[in-house]
Scaffold this motif. Structure first.
Motif, PDB file in Angstrom:
ATOM      1  N   CYS A 309       0.965  -1.169   0.038  1.00  0.00           N
ATOM      2  CA  CYS A 309      -0.162   0.031  -0.015  1.00  0.00           C
ATOM      3  C   CYS A 309       0.898   1.138  -0.014  1.00  0.00           C
ATOM      4  CB  CYS A 309      -0.848  -0.069   1.379  1.00  0.00           C
ATOM      5  SG  CYS A 309      -1.614   1.581   1.622  1.00  0.00           S
ATOM      6  N   GLY A 311       0.242   4.022   1.613  1.00  0.00           N
ATOM      7  CA  GLY A 311      -0.049   4.524   2.747  1.00  0.00           C
ATOM      8  C   GLY A 311       0.529   3.913   3.998  1.00  0.00           C
ATOM      9  N   CYS A 312       0.854   2.556   3.955  1.00  0.00           N
ATOM     10  CA  CYS A 312       1.211   1.924   5.270  1.00  0.00           C
ATOM     11  C   CYS A 312       2.209   0.771   4.985  1.00  0.00           C
ATOM     12  CB  CYS A 312       0.117   1.503   5.967  1.00  0.00           C
ATOM     13  SG  CYS A 312      -0.643   0.078   5.011  1.00  0.00           S
ATOM     14  N   ALA A 315      -0.159  -3.477   5.015  1.00  0.00           N
ATOM     15  CA  ALA A 315      -0.842  -4.161   3.670  1.00  0.00           C
ATOM     16  C   ALA A 315       0.036  -4.280   2.558  1.00  0.00           C
ATOM     17  CB  ALA A 315      -1.959  -3.354   3.434  1.00  0.00           C
ATOM     18  N   HIS A 331      -9.624  -0.612   2.713  1.00  0.00           N
ATOM     19  CA  HIS A 331      -8.506  -0.212   3.138  1.00  0.00           C
ATOM     20  C   HIS A 331      -8.203   1.090   3.395  1.00  0.00           C
ATOM     21  CE1 HIS A 331      -4.631  -0.911   4.530  1.00  0.00           C
ATOM     22  NE2 HIS A 331      -3.921  -0.135   3.638  1.00  0.00           N
ATOM     23  N   CYS A 335      -6.443   1.896   6.596  1.00  0.00           N
ATOM     24  CA  CYS A 335      -5.146   2.070   6.166  1.00  0.00           C
ATOM     25  C   CYS A 335      -4.317   2.721   7.368  1.00  0.00           C
ATOM     26  CB  CYS A 335      -4.843   3.142   5.044  1.00  0.00           C
ATOM     27  SG  CYS A 335      -3.164   3.182   4.733  1.00  0.00           S
TER      28      CYS A 335
END
Ligand code: ZN
Ligand code: ZN
Ligand code: ZN
Ligand code: ZN
Length: 801
Positions: A309, A311-312, A315, A331, A335
């Motif tokens: 992902c 953003g993180c 994941a 998500h 997230c």
């Protein structure tokens, strides 16, 4: 792991113990979930949120700018030791901590492509090369990457594209004379080698074996049921006031028939091991391999080349497509909540995701359902309270005439069809009255804390149809009315999960990379809700087998089921793995019922307490010992007797010795391991029954040791003994038997004992295919072995095992 972490649990339970008795009584006796939720959430204080925040900050869920370099270097170390799989996982961790379009991420992708190349995973390697380029792979390193791309294409037999890449590479060299001379020479030399390879390949016939997986057609239901989606027409849905809903065979069913093939309504990947507590000494980054490193966060597919992902860092997905879908489905909300969700546990996470998925169905219907939870019991119809608890969620609004009608079976739609949707999920029983008040408080308080983190605004945007004005009056000012409704729904799911959560498992191969016989172990991959599988009742000796392929569950008949018989599966406590008292205890505490299956009834009335695989035998005459605290020999002519404590401590000593042997085996000290195991075997013979579990384990380890030495004959002898014990304990058509037969087939195959191998392959295939679909790794491996043996030219005198 299902429930919140221990620190949070004890914090909340302490809070519970300090509540005034009157409030405890309210929570204990409240019939409606909304009353419970409102009561519990009103005790949520700012300091509780601070405490939760502190707990959740110990998880590495955000991108850490210092991590990519660390993981890349660790990966390089593994790469140099030729542990390409290990290196791949570490590069993936580096990727998950990198921001898009940075040198960090492109270098990690590039290094991972090299590791994948060595693993022979050329298709994914090419994908990683493209990913490295997209994120800005440095110009100075380009030739290396272009060369790898060409090599991949050659290996895949895509010669035209390979030639094109080689052409590009050559023109790159002519255009860039500034390359360091030595570097240039090495690359030139590799290029020459590659050109030769292409020429050789071109002269070969251009047929490539079709991947074996493609040969097998996807397993599908023979005929889909008109009343129950994802189920076969061989079953029907019944209901009964005592048993609830259950499935019955509408015709005679043969072993192996597929009865249900259902995709999870919701599933949440099990994060695996919890973070190590760091004390500042060791590195703060985690180099262990977890489920999240090997499986897609959304579809659970196994992959070595994850895409994170943006953003993180927690994941990771099998593909860009899965990442996008997850983002749209749930998500985007989850997230930022990674640490909170890990702290509050999988049940809480699954509850949240279920409600997030609900919004993609008929929103109006979902809202009415949720409002029912309030209106029926708290606001509009207080007189209903005294009635026999109606299943208010059975009520479906008939869209045509606006009249409320009761559908025949809860969870079905107006036409009586049971589908894999939120309606069916909502109909699963939460068993509110059976949970302890402490448990209800823990769940409700945790959900309330989660709600705090969910911006009310974002929910309003997601649920435009939700009118809060009607409900505002009865709500506490603590949470917004919208969030209260979602909180109640989540609490309902959290309580349902204890009885309805399905552990999605996968078979993971264990043992060292070098071991010849592959051993396998079932690991829990995720938690999911399957409305149709949930219709099955439990039996300790079930007539079906449940298996998983990614997020889909399959239920196959494991024995013949005659028309009219109930379809049953095992919730965990199986007769061959637990004794009756243990099973009853487990089923009572987790599932709130007394099991009356035939296995339980038989065992309750049986006098000999212990099964053969746990029995002790007489030192002098080998008869089975009987009794409780003091055991005496079962043979009348013998007077031996001994205390159970003595035998139990001997057994513990033996198990320690077996452990020592296993350590020797793992470290490759084979001769010593065999000596140690033979000693254990002699000791076991003097006090354990011939079918004892430990005796079986010793035989299995001996087989492993001889196989590692290449002595296939001895290996097969010991494996056959172990096989007989597995048969006694688990039955001839059990999964355990299938795995053991698979091992034996490998040994015969390696020893070129062709008739024995073919015979065992056939048996193993037969047993395994009753439990698993054709995509199962072991079944595929057996097919490969078989075709390999059948292709061999006939040998007049074959060496045999
Ligand atoms: Zn996926
Ligand atoms: Zn994310
Ligand atoms: Zn039972
Ligand atoms: Zn005796």
């Amino acid at each position: 792991m299902d429930l919140p972490v221990d620190e949070w649990k004890s914090y909340v339970l302490k809070k519970w113990s300090l509540l005034p008795l009157s409030i405890q009584v309210t929570v204990s006796t409240a019939k409606s979930l909304s009353a419970i939720f409102l009561q519990c959430s009103s005790h949520l204080q700012p300091e509780d949120e601070i405490f939760l925040k502190r707990l959740s900050s110990s998880y590495l869920v955000e991108k850490d700018p210092d991590a990519p370099l660390f993981y890349r270097e660790e990966g390089n170390r593994k790469f140099q030791r030729k542990d390409y799989k290990g290196a791949t996982v570490l590069y993936s961790k580096g990727i998950s901590h990198s921001r898009p379009n940075t040198e960090d991420i492109s270098l990690c992708y590039a290094n991972r492509s090299a590791a994948l190349f060595h693993l022979g995973q050329y298709e994914v390697c090419l994908k990683d090369i493209i990913r490295a380029q997209i994120h800005g792979y440095p110009e100075r390193l380009q030739p290396k990457m272009m060369l790898r791309k060409a090599e991949c294409l050659v290996a895949l037999g895509r010669l035209q594209e390979a030639n094109q890449s080689i052409g590009e590479l050559e023109s790159y060299f002519t255009a860039t004379p500034t390359l360091a001379a030595s570097h240039f020479q090495i690359l030139q030399r590799n290029l020459c080698h590659l050109k030769i390879k292409v020429q050789e390949k071109e002269t070969l016939t251009e047929t490539f074996p079709v991947a074996l997986t493609d040969v097998f057609k996807d397993m599908n239901l023979q005929e889909e049921n008109e009343q129950i989606s994802s189920a076969s027409s061989s079953v029907t849905l019944c209901t009964d006031p005592l048993k609830g809903r259950y499935l019955v065979a509408t015709k005679d069913i043969l072993p192996g028939e597929l009865l249900v093939k259902e995709d999870a309504f919701v599933s949440v990947l099990n994060p695996g091991e919890m973070p190590q507590v760091h004390h500042g000494l060791e590195s703060k980054w985690d180099t262990r391999v977890t489920n999240g490193d090997l499986h897609c966060h959304r579809c659970l597919k196994h992959t070595l080349a994850t895409v994170p992902c943006d953003g993180c860092s927690y994941a990771k997905y099998c593909s860009q497509e899965c990442m996008q879908q997850a983002w749209e489905l749930y998500h985007s909300i989850e997230c930022a909540l990674g640490g909170i969700l890990l702290t509050l546990g999988i049940f809480c996470h699954t509850a949240l995701r279920s409600t997030l998925l609900a919004r993609f169905e008929d929103t109006g219907r979902v809202i009415r359902k949720l409002c029912h939870e309030f209106s029926y019991q708290d606001i509009y119809l207080p007189e209903k309270k005294n009635e026999k608890k109606t299943l208010y969620y059975d009520l479906e609004e008939n869209e045509e005439n606006g009249k409320i009608v009761e559908t025949p079976i809860s969870g079905c739609n107006i036409n009586g069809k049971y589908e894999n949707n939120y309606n069916a999920i909502f109909s699963l029983l939460p068993h509110t009255e059976n949970h302890s008040p402490e448990h209800k408080f823990l769940c409700a308080f945790s959900v309330a804390a989660l709600c705090r983190h969910l911006e009310a605004a974002s929910f309003q945007a997601l649920m435009p149809g939700l009118k809060s004005s009607k409900l505002k009056a009865v709500m506490t000012p603590m949470l917004s009315p919208e969030l209260n409704i979602w909180g109640v729904a989540m609490l309902r799911h959290m309580l349902q999960l204890q009885c309805n959560a399905q552990a999605i498992t996968t078979i993971r191969q264990t043992g060292s990379r070098e071991s010849v016989i592959t051993d396998s172990r079932q690991v829990r991959l995720a938690t999911g809700l399957f409305p149709v599988v949930s219709l099955l009742n439990h039996s300790c000796s079930p007539n079906t087998s449940v298996a998983f392929i990614n997020t889909a569950a399959t239920v196959q008949a494991s024995q013949q089921i005659v028309k009219g018989q109930e379809i049953l599966h095992c919730y965990g406590p199986h007769e061959s793995r637990m004794d009756v008292a243990e099973r009853q205890q487990k089923l009572r505490s987790q599932y709130f019922f007394e099991c009356n299956c035939p296995a339980c009834q038989n065992e309750k009335h049986r006098t000999t307490a212990r099964p053969r695989w746990e029995a002790f035998c007489c030192n002098s005459c080998r008869a089975t010992m009987q009794g409780d605290d003091v055991l005496s020999c079962g043979s009348r002519s013998c007077t031996e007797s001994v205390s159970r404590d003595h035998l139990v401590s001997r057994l513990q000593g033996l198990q320690r010795q077996v452990g020592v042997a296993q350590k020797l085996l793992r470290s490759g000290k084979l001769e010593q391991a065999i000596q140690q195991l033979l000693e254990c075997q002699r000791d076991a013979e003097s006090f354990l029954s011939a079918e004892h579990i430990v005796v079986g384990r010793i035989e299995d380890d001996l087989a492993q040791a001889y196989a590692a030495l290449g002595d296939w004959g001895m290996s097969a002898t010991h494996l056959q003994k172990s096989l007989r014990m597995v048969e006694v304990r688990h039955g001839p058509s059990s999964i355990e038997m299938g795995h053991e037969l698979f091992k034996l087939a490998q040994v015969f195959f390696n020893g070129f004992a062709i008739p024995e191998a073919l015979n065992t392959i056939q048996k193993a295939e037969k047993v395994l295919s009753v439990h698993y679909g054709p995509w199962n790794d072991e079944i595929q491996e057996l097919q490969k072995m078989k075709s390999c043996l059948l292709d061999l030219p006939p040998i007049p005198v074959g060496p045999s095992v």
